[in-house]
Design an enzyme around this catalytic site. Structure first.
Site, PDB file in Angstrom:
ATOM      1  CB  CYS A  37       5.143   1.729   4.914  1.00  0.00           C
ATOM      2  SG  CYS A  37       3.593   1.637   5.846  1.00  0.00           S
TER       3      CYS A  37
ATOM      4  CD  GLN B 222       5.733  -4.532   6.260  1.00  0.00           C
ATOM      5  OE1 GLN B 222       5.020  -4.843   5.318  1.00  0.00           O
ATOM      6  NE2 GLN B 222       5.331  -4.623   7.508  1.00  0.00           N
TER       7      GLN B 222
ATOM      8  NE  ARG C 201      -4.733  -1.082   4.065  1.00  0.00           N
ATOM      9  CZ  ARG C 201      -3.679  -1.615   4.664  1.00  0.00           C
ATOM     10  NH1 ARG C 201      -2.499  -1.575   4.064  1.00  0.00           N
ATOM     11  NH2 ARG C 201      -3.791  -2.192   5.844  1.00  0.00           N
TER      12      ARG C 201
ATOM     13  CG  ASP D 185      -7.200  -1.601   6.548  1.00  0.00           C
ATOM     14  OD1 ASP D 185      -7.306  -1.013   5.455  1.00  0.00           O
ATOM     15  OD2 ASP D 185      -6.322  -2.459   6.772  1.00  0.00           O
TER      16      ASP D 185
ATOM     17  CB  SER E 203      -0.917   0.012   1.230  1.00  0.00           C
ATOM     18  OG  SER E 203      -1.857  -1.042   1.154  1.00  0.00           O
TER      19      SER E 203
END
Length: 212
Positions: free
Chosen positions: A70, A73, A131, A129, A55
């Protein structure tokens, strides 16, 4: 849920040389949300390819923020995919778990006042969330990737991909070293969002000072 077979339009495949190695890159247009996404693919010999759904995170991916994990990752995933073969999908429109950059900054302000990441979204009247991975599933199907090894610690990704017809044969840990700055963030993901993270999370990476 949205359309289980979302329409995605793929652009030309081009070669993208990076510091991680060479990838075949392709842009994708999600006809439902009109968001543009990117796939990066490296060849490999595994029967089932490694896939990362990443994401968009401007603060972590571009500016190297340690408030989240993030950026680290993304770095880890690109290295693993280059080594093992597979595909990374960079999913735009997912900033702040889908609430957008402005609301993400508002959530950060509430976190600095004491809220955790879940509480901050709730105080803003926003989803924890927001998403959706329909477009990701559509892209994977267009790439012929209906059986994958998923590089993730987020059970929501596996759940949604399975619902959209992608078979996840294995979930591979995407954990990266925790830091003082993101320890509470990671603990919240584990304890309140069921992410598969270590039970004994603690600071494993020392604070890095500025370089000259």
């Amino acid at each position: 849920m949205t359309d289980p077979n979302p329409a995605v339009e793929g652009g030309p495949v081009v070669q993208l040389p990076t510091r991680y190695g060479d990838f075949a890159a392709q842009a994708w247009l999600d006809s439902a949300g009109r968001a543009e996404h990117l796939s990066l693919t490296a060849p490999g010999g595994a029967a089932v390819p490694l896939v990362r759904l990443h994401s968009e995170c401007l603060t972590g991916d571009v500016f190297g923020s340690y408030r989240c994990d993030c950026g680290e990752q993304l770095d880890y995933a690109l290295r693993q995919i280059q080594r093992q073969g597979g595909t990374l999908l960079y999913l735009r429109g997912h900033e702040g778990r889908g609430i957008g950059l402005m609301n993400k900054m508002r959530a950060y302000s509430l976190q600095e006042a004491g809220a955790d990441t879940v509480e901050a979204n709730e105080q803003l009247g926003l989803p924890v969330d927001a998403r959706d991975y329909a477009a990701a599933a559509g892209i994977l199907k267009s790439l012929g990737l209906d059986r994958i090894r998923l590089l993730s610690s987020n059970p929501l990704k596996q759940e949604q991909l399975s619902r959209y017809g992608i078979t996840v044969v294995e979930v591979v840990s995407a954990g990266v070293p925790s830091r003082r700055e993101n320890l509470r963030y990671l603990q919240t993901k584990r304890d309140r969002m069921n992410h598969a993270l270590a039970a004994d999370l603690h600071v494993t990476t020392p604070l890095e000072g500025p370089t000259s």
